[in-house]
Enzyme design. Structure first.
Site, short mmCIF file in Angstrom:
data_model
loop_
_atom_site.label_atom_id
_atom_site.label_comp_id
_atom_site.label_asym_id
_atom_site.label_seq_id
_atom_site.Cartn_x
_atom_site.Cartn_y
_atom_site.Cartn_z
N PRO A 275 45.57 39.52 36.06
CA PRO A 275 44.21 39.07 35.73
C PRO A 275 43.96 37.64 36.22
O PRO A 275 44.83 36.78 36.10
CB PRO A 275 44.15 39.15 34.22
CG PRO A 275 45.53 39.36 33.73
CD PRO A 275 46.39 39.76 34.87
N GLU A 276 42.80 37.42 36.80
CA GLU A 276 42.38 36.06 37.18
C GLU A 276 41.26 35.63 36.23
O GLU A 276 40.88 36.35 35.33
CB GLU A 276 41.93 36.04 38.64
CG GLU A 276 43.09 36.29 39.60
CD GLU A 276 42.75 35.88 41.04
OE1 GLU A 276 41.90 35.01 41.23
OE2 GLU A 276 43.34 36.47 41.96
#
Ligand code: ZN
Length: 283
Positions: free
Chosen positions: A2-3
């Site tokens: 996840p960013e």
């Protein structure tokens, strides 16, 4: 992995189930994830009311009325699921307990928050709210790309005399917080800057152009994430993973999407990570 936009989406999905609610029961099923959990984490969470959720870089921070803040990092494979939320946004039955459900929070509004992380690169910690910004994971972070401290002068100064490629400079969390591989590739494409170009050799005007482009790349992704929260196909209550199309990321050998550019997206490896770019229009 996840960013920032995915973490923002998870936070926005958790907010209606957690903000204002009291943790009725905290279940902590193992002593650690990436690092050991803080002492007596379950006891310290139980009975606390969540005042507000916020995000710093890729960390979700839940400020509690006990004076402590719960810090959550999703790591590589961490997933948050909301079930039983009485507000109806995620009206799912509580699922059967799964392997790797490491932390489960039952809220007094009926919602259950489950943190599942098979690879255990995630992290949770409890910090004193008043000094949370000084936590070792947070103190080293540069400005938030969507915040007021991220501006042209900051980026121009940070790039000055830098010998490393612009790709690495933008991944440096001390220069800008929360940017990861995908959105750096996308921002460099939109700015027509090659990921190989040395940061210190980019003209100030081109560096300045990166600021609104980085913001827009992130905002576009956050918007896609927001749509996913409303999407009934997200019906398992799992937060933060959504369909989003990229211009260059993972598009090796496909045609460049710049108008009239005959280029083909190329993949190179920089610092062990793939960079996708168009060698024709990114200079
Ligand atoms: Zn191109």
């Amino acid at each position: 992995m996840p960013e920032l936009p995915e973490v923002e989406t998870v936070m926005r999905g958790l907010a209606p189930a957690m903000e204002g609610a009291v943790v009725e029961l905290a279940q902590v099923n193992r002593p650690d994830l990436r690092w050991p959990f803080p002492d007596r984490m379950a006891e310290r969470l139980t009975g606390a009311r969540v005042k507000v959720l916020r995000r710093r870089s890729k960390y979700i921070l839940a400020d509690l009325d006990s004076g402590e803040t719960l810090l959550v990092h999703l790591g590589m494979s961490g997933r948050m699921t909301v079930s039983g939320d009485p507000l109806g946004r995620f009206a799912h039955e509580h699922p059967a307990a799964q392997k790797h459900d490491h932390v489960v929070l039952d809220m007094d509004n009926g919602a259950r928050i489950t943190f599942n992380d098979p690879r255990r690169f995630g992290a949770m910690d409890l910090l004193e709210t008043a000094t949370a910004g000084q936590h070792k994971l947070l103190a080293v972070l540069g400005p938030e790309p969507l915040g007021n401290d991220f501006h042209e002068d900051h980026l121009i100064a940070a790039f000055k005399d830098k010998n490393s490629p612009v790709k690495s400079a933008l991944l440096d969390q001390g220069i800008i917080a929360g940017l990861g591989n995908i959105y750096v590739c996308e921002a460099l494409f939109r700015s027509q800057i090659s990921p190989r170009r040395k940061a210190g050799q980019i003209a100030a005007g081109r560096i300045a152009s990166l600021v609104p482009i980085i913001r827009q790349v992130l905002l576009d992704a956050i918007e896609a994430g927001g749509s996913s929260l409303k999407d009934f196909r997200q019906a398992d209550g799992e937060l933060g993973y959504f369909q989003h199309s990229f211009d260059v990321y993972d598009r090796e050998a496909q045609p460049c999407r710049s108008p009239d550019c005959p280029g083909v997206i190329t993949r190179i490896t920089q610092s062990g990570r793939s960079s996708f770019y168009c060698p024709q229009c990114q200079r």
